[in-house]
Design a protein around this motif. Structure first.
Motif, short mmCIF file in Angstrom:
data_model
loop_
_atom_site.label_atom_id
_atom_site.label_comp_id
_atom_site.label_asym_id
_atom_site.label_seq_id
_atom_site.Cartn_x
_atom_site.Cartn_y
_atom_site.Cartn_z
N THR A 2 1.67 -19.08 -2.34
CA THR A 2 1.82 -17.66 -2.06
C THR A 2 3.00 -17.09 -2.84
O THR A 2 4.12 -17.59 -2.72
CB THR A 2 2.07 -17.42 -0.56
N LEU A 17 6.43 -9.85 -0.24
CA LEU A 17 5.55 -9.86 -1.41
C LEU A 17 5.99 -8.84 -2.46
O LEU A 17 6.45 -7.74 -2.13
CB LEU A 17 4.11 -9.55 -0.98
N GLU A 19 4.25 -6.98 -4.15
CA GLU A 19 3.45 -5.75 -4.04
C GLU A 19 3.99 -4.81 -2.99
O GLU A 19 3.36 -3.81 -2.65
CB GLU A 19 2.00 -6.11 -3.72
N ALA A 21 4.76 -5.52 0.28
CA ALA A 21 4.13 -5.77 1.57
C ALA A 21 4.70 -7.04 2.17
O ALA A 21 5.41 -7.80 1.48
CB ALA A 21 2.61 -5.87 1.43
N TRP A 23 3.78 -10.58 4.40
CA TRP A 23 2.71 -11.49 4.80
C TRP A 23 3.21 -12.36 5.94
O TRP A 23 4.27 -12.98 5.86
CB TRP A 23 2.28 -12.35 3.62
N LEU A 30 -1.28 -8.94 7.04
CA LEU A 30 -0.48 -8.17 6.10
C LEU A 30 0.13 -6.97 6.81
O LEU A 30 -0.56 -6.30 7.59
CB LEU A 30 -1.34 -7.67 4.94
N ARG A 61 -4.68 -2.36 -5.15
CA ARG A 61 -3.61 -3.32 -4.83
C ARG A 61 -3.87 -3.96 -3.48
O ARG A 61 -3.64 -5.16 -3.29
CB ARG A 61 -2.25 -2.62 -4.85
N LEU A 62 -4.35 -3.17 -2.53
CA LEU A 62 -4.70 -3.73 -1.22
C LEU A 62 -5.86 -4.73 -1.35
O LEU A 62 -5.85 -5.80 -0.71
CB LEU A 62 -5.08 -2.61 -0.26
N THR A 64 -6.52 -6.64 -3.81
CA THR A 64 -5.97 -7.87 -4.37
C THR A 64 -5.23 -8.68 -3.32
O THR A 64 -5.39 -9.91 -3.22
CB THR A 64 -5.03 -7.54 -5.54
N LEU A 65 -4.40 -8.01 -2.51
CA LEU A 65 -3.63 -8.72 -1.49
C LEU A 65 -4.53 -9.35 -0.44
O LEU A 65 -4.33 -10.50 -0.03
CB LEU A 65 -2.65 -7.75 -0.82
N ARG A 68 -6.31 -12.36 -2.03
CA ARG A 68 -5.41 -13.46 -2.37
C ARG A 68 -5.00 -14.26 -1.13
O ARG A 68 -4.94 -15.49 -1.16
CB ARG A 68 -4.17 -12.93 -3.06
N HIS A 69 -4.71 -13.56 -0.04
CA HIS A 69 -4.17 -14.22 1.14
C HIS A 69 -5.23 -14.52 2.20
O HIS A 69 -4.92 -15.19 3.18
CB HIS A 69 -3.07 -13.36 1.75
#
Length: 220
Positions: A2, A17, A19, A21, A23, A30, A61-62, A64-65, A68-69
């Motif tokens: 991460t 993060l 970005e 944000a 986690w 998020l 961008r959201l 992607t997050l 990814r997570h």
């Protein structure tokens, strides 16, 4: 692995993060603050010539997050929409399309000061809307920074930024996370949001965000 900077607040391992944000791995959640979706459209409605496309970039961008997570939940610490004028057909359609891509995602909005003017998101977006403070585990999720008698506060609202001094008159202004006594402030997630300068103080930890990284600044 991460990306971001690992911290422990209120006994809970978290990741800051790049970005802008937060986690929370144990909850697969998020957290972010101050999207201000539709702010550019609001300015354009008032005759200000500002660029378009910020809503699509924020939602991308959201995307992607979340991917990814493997996020199962999203908590927004206030100011989801910027103003009533932001509720344009184009923005509402973009939000509906985005929500359809993440139909299984649980979303909670903690009302902020802009939400009180913009109104709650449309019911079709299936967003649970609550007032601050919203308690989750050891955290009190709020929009405005404040103290809580029993919980560590996670807040937005101030759009914190820090200023790094370079040689001569060089200055670099960056979004930052702020950890203070009993609370932490998240930087604004949305583009075109501005920021309020936060300086180092004894007992305060700043984490600057820039260049795809998060790093701690020296303590005061």
């Amino acid at each position: 692995m991460t990306p971001g900077r690992a911290v422990v607040w209120a006994g809970a391992p978290l990741v800051l993060l790049p970005e802008r944000a937060l986690w929370w791995p144990a909850r697969r959640t998020l957290l972010l603050a101050d999207l201000h979706l539709g702010k550019a459209a609001t300015f354009r409605a008032a005759g200000q010539p500002v660029p378009a496309g910020t809503t699509q970039r924020n939602l991308a961008r959201l995307d992607t997050l979340i991917a990814r997570h493997g996020a199962q939940a999203l908590v927004v610490l206030g100011d989801f929409l910027h103003a009533e004028q932001a509720r344009t057909p184009a923005l509402l359609a973009a939000l509906a399309d985005w929500r359809a891509r993440h139909a299984a995602l649980s979303i909670t909005l903690v009302r902020g000061n802009h939400d009180s003017h913009a109104g709650d998101p449309p019911p079709g977006l299936s967003i649970t809307v609550v007032d601050e403070p919203h308690l989750m585990g050891p955290f009190a999720c709020s929009h405005r920074p404040q103290q809580h008698a029993t919980h560590f506060v996670l807040a937005g609202h101030v759009h914190p930024v820090c200023v790094l001094a370079g040689p001569g008159r060089d200055r670099l202004r960056l979004p930052c996370f702020v950890a203070d006594a009993g609370q932490a402030w998240l930087p604004a997630f949305g583009e075109f949001t501005g920021g309020w300068r936060v300086d180092a103080q004894p007992g305060r930890q700043l984490h600057a965000v820039g260049g795809g990284q998060v790093w701690p600044l020296p303590a005061a």
